[in-house]
Design an enzyme around this catalytic site. Structure first.
Site, PDB file in Angstrom:
ATOM      1  N   ASP A 120       1.026  -1.697  -0.001  1.00 49.20           N
ATOM      2  CA  ASP A 120       0.305  -0.097  -0.240  1.00 49.20           C
ATOM      3  C   ASP A 120       0.649   1.249   0.085  1.00 49.20           C
ATOM      4  O   ASP A 120       1.788   1.183   1.112  1.00 49.20           O
ATOM      5  CB  ASP A 120      -1.517  -0.172   1.499  1.00 49.20           C
ATOM      6  CG  ASP A 120      -1.908   1.372   1.257  1.00 49.20           C
ATOM      7  OD1 ASP A 120      -2.926   1.610   0.215  1.00 49.20           O
ATOM      8  OD2 ASP A 120      -1.570   2.161   2.090  1.00 49.20           O
ATOM      9  N   GLU A 139       1.901   0.084  -4.583  1.00 59.26           N
ATOM     10  CA  GLU A 139       0.773   0.992  -5.158  1.00 59.26           C
ATOM     11  C   GLU A 139       1.507   2.423  -5.336  1.00 59.26           C
ATOM     12  O   GLU A 139       2.068   2.878  -4.431  1.00 59.26           O
ATOM     13  CB  GLU A 139      -0.379   0.758  -4.210  1.00 59.26           C
ATOM     14  CG  GLU A 139      -0.927   2.018  -4.509  1.00 59.26           C
ATOM     15  CD  GLU A 139      -2.078   2.397  -3.470  1.00 59.26           C
ATOM     16  OE1 GLU A 139      -2.932   2.673  -3.828  1.00 59.26           O
ATOM     17  OE2 GLU A 139      -2.096   2.128  -2.159  1.00 59.26           O
ATOM     18  N   HIS A 189     -10.234  -1.068  -5.687  1.00 60.50           N
ATOM     19  CA  HIS A 189     -11.001  -0.410  -4.677  1.00 60.50           C
ATOM     20  C   HIS A 189     -10.970   1.265  -4.570  1.00 60.50           C
ATOM     21  O   HIS A 189     -11.586   1.519  -3.685  1.00 60.50           O
ATOM     22  CB  HIS A 189     -11.126  -1.077  -3.167  1.00 60.50           C
ATOM     23  CG  HIS A 189      -9.708  -1.256  -2.726  1.00 60.50           C
ATOM     24  ND1 HIS A 189      -8.705  -1.333  -3.123  1.00 60.50           N
ATOM     25  CD2 HIS A 189      -9.485   0.468  -2.322  1.00 60.50           C
ATOM     26  CE1 HIS A 189      -7.358  -0.827  -2.854  1.00 60.50           C
ATOM     27  NE2 HIS A 189      -7.745  -0.048  -1.882  1.00 60.50           N
ATOM     28  N   ASP A 190     -10.729   2.117  -4.781  1.00 57.43           N
ATOM     29  CA  ASP A 190      -9.814   3.239  -4.724  1.00 57.43           C
ATOM     30  C   ASP A 190     -10.931   3.985  -6.095  1.00 57.43           C
ATOM     31  O   ASP A 190     -10.733   5.147  -5.473  1.00 57.43           O
ATOM     32  CB  ASP A 190      -8.606   4.045  -4.432  1.00 57.43           C
ATOM     33  CG  ASP A 190      -7.867   2.957  -3.269  1.00 57.43           C
ATOM     34  OD1 ASP A 190      -8.835   3.389  -1.962  1.00 57.43           O
ATOM     35  OD2 ASP A 190      -7.113   2.827  -2.850  1.00 57.43           O
TER      36      ASP A 190
END
Length: 534
Positions: free
Chosen positions: A203, A266, A327-328
């Site tokens: 992340d 990410e 998901h963002d």
């Protein structure tokens, strides 16, 4: 590079599961590990090679699991460690891989490390987080902002200092310049790797190190009122610092102790900065996530140019990757429409490099409007007037036409769309013209054909409507992919390029099996894969 030298993460298709929304097994309305186990046969049928699961660790859920209170335990809402072990075993039994989400930039403010850190200024873990004195007037140490709105600094009354949080105040950032923090996180990685996990999606990798002089970020000259408040400044001192690559190398060296494990990073950065995350000798992330198809306007010339720039910028043996959704971000169907989403599927699954499919995109799920009183995402709650909630793209998977789409016997944590009884996996599996059937056929073809799996990429043509490129692998069939990214008819007749072949897969299946030569007339929202004659 010979075919057998390619690793699983280069040849396979990755599938992202948002665990709250995939399958609930106990009727509490929230997806769980047992639910994922129950749906593995579907993923195997679809042709998925690896599953990436968003965080399932112990967490107060201020940011739905991206605020971790214990990196080596499972949140009871998702199940138990025994159920995780069962999931890993079942994934591997089907010849698939399991990738876990790792969140190293920040913890929960309920993590024991932070509880110690904020207990006093002389606590041994004080320097595990980013504490700074106020300015003389009592204001925060600098102007850094939180991605979720407001200042990135939170005042701690007890110890009389501010701590930095790039996201929620409940998500304090770790001090990655501290060797003790580094070693603690490497131990977390080893814990899961020893269990047999196949890799990590890391992340916000580019956030991990901050400027050690705490300099103010400059104003963003391109900021407009409709944008997130975070974008008022350019985060040049709070993200993407040169020293971050030392940390990425450290993480990679842990992975390299094990056999064929991998790391996805990410990273939302321009191409040239993104490329540095491969590492100087490919000792960085195996796949720094390439989000261009998520962030660019859906315009043929811009997309074609971006593909070529990315291919041209890749280091010699750096492996490409592509993604349409996560998901963002808003779902691909809500960005480009249902018919263009079929063209997008052809693009994702024929480009060179590893594709990642976001759960539900394979059935054309759309963003679901969530009434404000039902919004749960902190990004949406903190900036209520900007329509920035991520909930619409996180709604439960639509499995069948039964109550709650077969996702749960309870009340789903987010509402489903009214159309789920028509738009679901069960209905689409039986429909040869459905989005799901298209995805399955594309994945099957990709697996069968070396040119599409690991072959070279060659741009052929692009204009305001059309993108065309070729995929080839020596000794195997080659393919021409022609995509119309507009709603109007387009005419593909390149001057310096001759071709002949048979349409293998098309967004309009009636065209399949037709021989074409030197020209292609495409309807709006149409794409074809042509098996070229040798």
């Amino acid at each position: 590079m010979e075919q057998q030298n390619y690793l699983w993460w280069q040849q396979g298709v990755i599938y992202q599961i948002y665990p709250r929304s995939f399958q609930d097994s106990n009727g509490d309305g929230i997806g769980d590990l047992r639910g994922i186990i129950n749906r593995l046969d579907y993923l195997k049928w679809l042709g998925i090679d690896a599953i990436w699961i968003s965080p399932i660790y112990e967490s107060p859920m201020a940011d739905f699991g991206y605020d971790i209170a214990d990196y080596t335990s499972i949140h009871p809402i998702f199940g138990t460690m025994d159920e995780f072990d069962a999931l890993l075993k079942e994934v591997h039994a089907r010849g698939m891989k399991l990738i876990l989400d790792l969140v190293p930039n920040h913890t929960s403010d309920q993590h024991p490390w932070f509880l110690e850190s904020r207990s006093s200024r002389d606590n041994p873990k004080r320097n595990w987080y980013l504490w700074q004195d106020a300015r003389p007037d009592g204001s925060p140490p600098n102007n850094w902002l939180s991605v979720f709105g407001g200042s990135g600094w939170e005042w701690d009354q007890t110890t009389g200092q501010y701590y930095y949080h790039a996201f929620l105040k409940e998500q304090p950032d770790l001090n990655w310049r501290n060797p003790e923090v580094q070693e603690a996180m490497m131990a977390v990685m080893r814990f899961w790797l020893d269990k047999g996990v196949d890799g990590f999606r890391v992340d916000v990798m580019w956030h991990m190190i901050k400027d050690d002089q705490w300099r103010d970020n400059p104003r963003n000259p391109g900021y407009e009122p409709h944008m997130a408040t975070y974008e008022q400044l350019l985060p040049v001192y709070s993200t993407d610092q040169p020293e971050v690559h030392t940390i990425v190398r450290m993480m990679r060296s842990v992975l390299d102790w094990y056999d064929e494990r991998m790391m996805i990073g990410e990273i939302y950065l321009p191409i040239q900065q993104l490329m540095t995350y491969y590492g100087t000798d490919r000792n960085g992330a195996h796949l720094p996530f390439n989000f261009q198809l998520l962030t660019l306007p859906w315009d043929a010339q811009q997309v074609a140019t971006a593909i070529d720039q990315y291919e041209g910028a890749l280091p010699g043996d750096g492996w490409p990757n592509w993604v349409l959704g996560n998901h963002d971000q808003p779902r691909i169907t809500s960005r480009v429409g249902q018919t263009q989403a079929r063209v997008a599927a052809l693009l994702l699954l024929t480009l060179r490099g590893t594709p990642t499919v976001y759960y539900g995109d394979e059935i054309g799920m759309r963003d679901v409007p969530i009434p404000f009183e039902e919004v749960q995402d902190p990004q949406g709650l903190n900036m209520p007037d900007l329509n920035l909630s991520r909930d619409p793209s996180r709604t439960p998977m639509q499995w069948d036409d039964s109550e709650n789409a077969g996702f749960t016997t309870g009340k789903p944590w987010l509402r489903l769309p009214e159309v789920f009884r028509r738009h679901n996996v069960q209905a689409q599996r039986q429909d040869p013209y459905s989005m799901l059937s298209l995805y399955k056929r594309l994945i099957d073809l990709r697996h069968r054909e070396p040119a599409l799996k690991t072959g070279s990429y060659r741009p052929v043509y692009s204009d305001r409507q059309t993108i065309a490129f070729e995929r080839e692998s020596e000794g195997h069939d080659s393919f021409l992919i022609v995509l119309n990214l507009s709603h109007r008819p387009s005419y593909f007749k390149p001057k310096q390029y001759e071709f002949a072949g048979t349409v293998e897969i098309a967004t309009v299946p009636e065209r399949e099996g037709i021989r074409v030569e030197n020209r292609l007339n495409l309807g709006g929202d149409e794409g074809v894969i042509v098996r070229l004659e040798k």
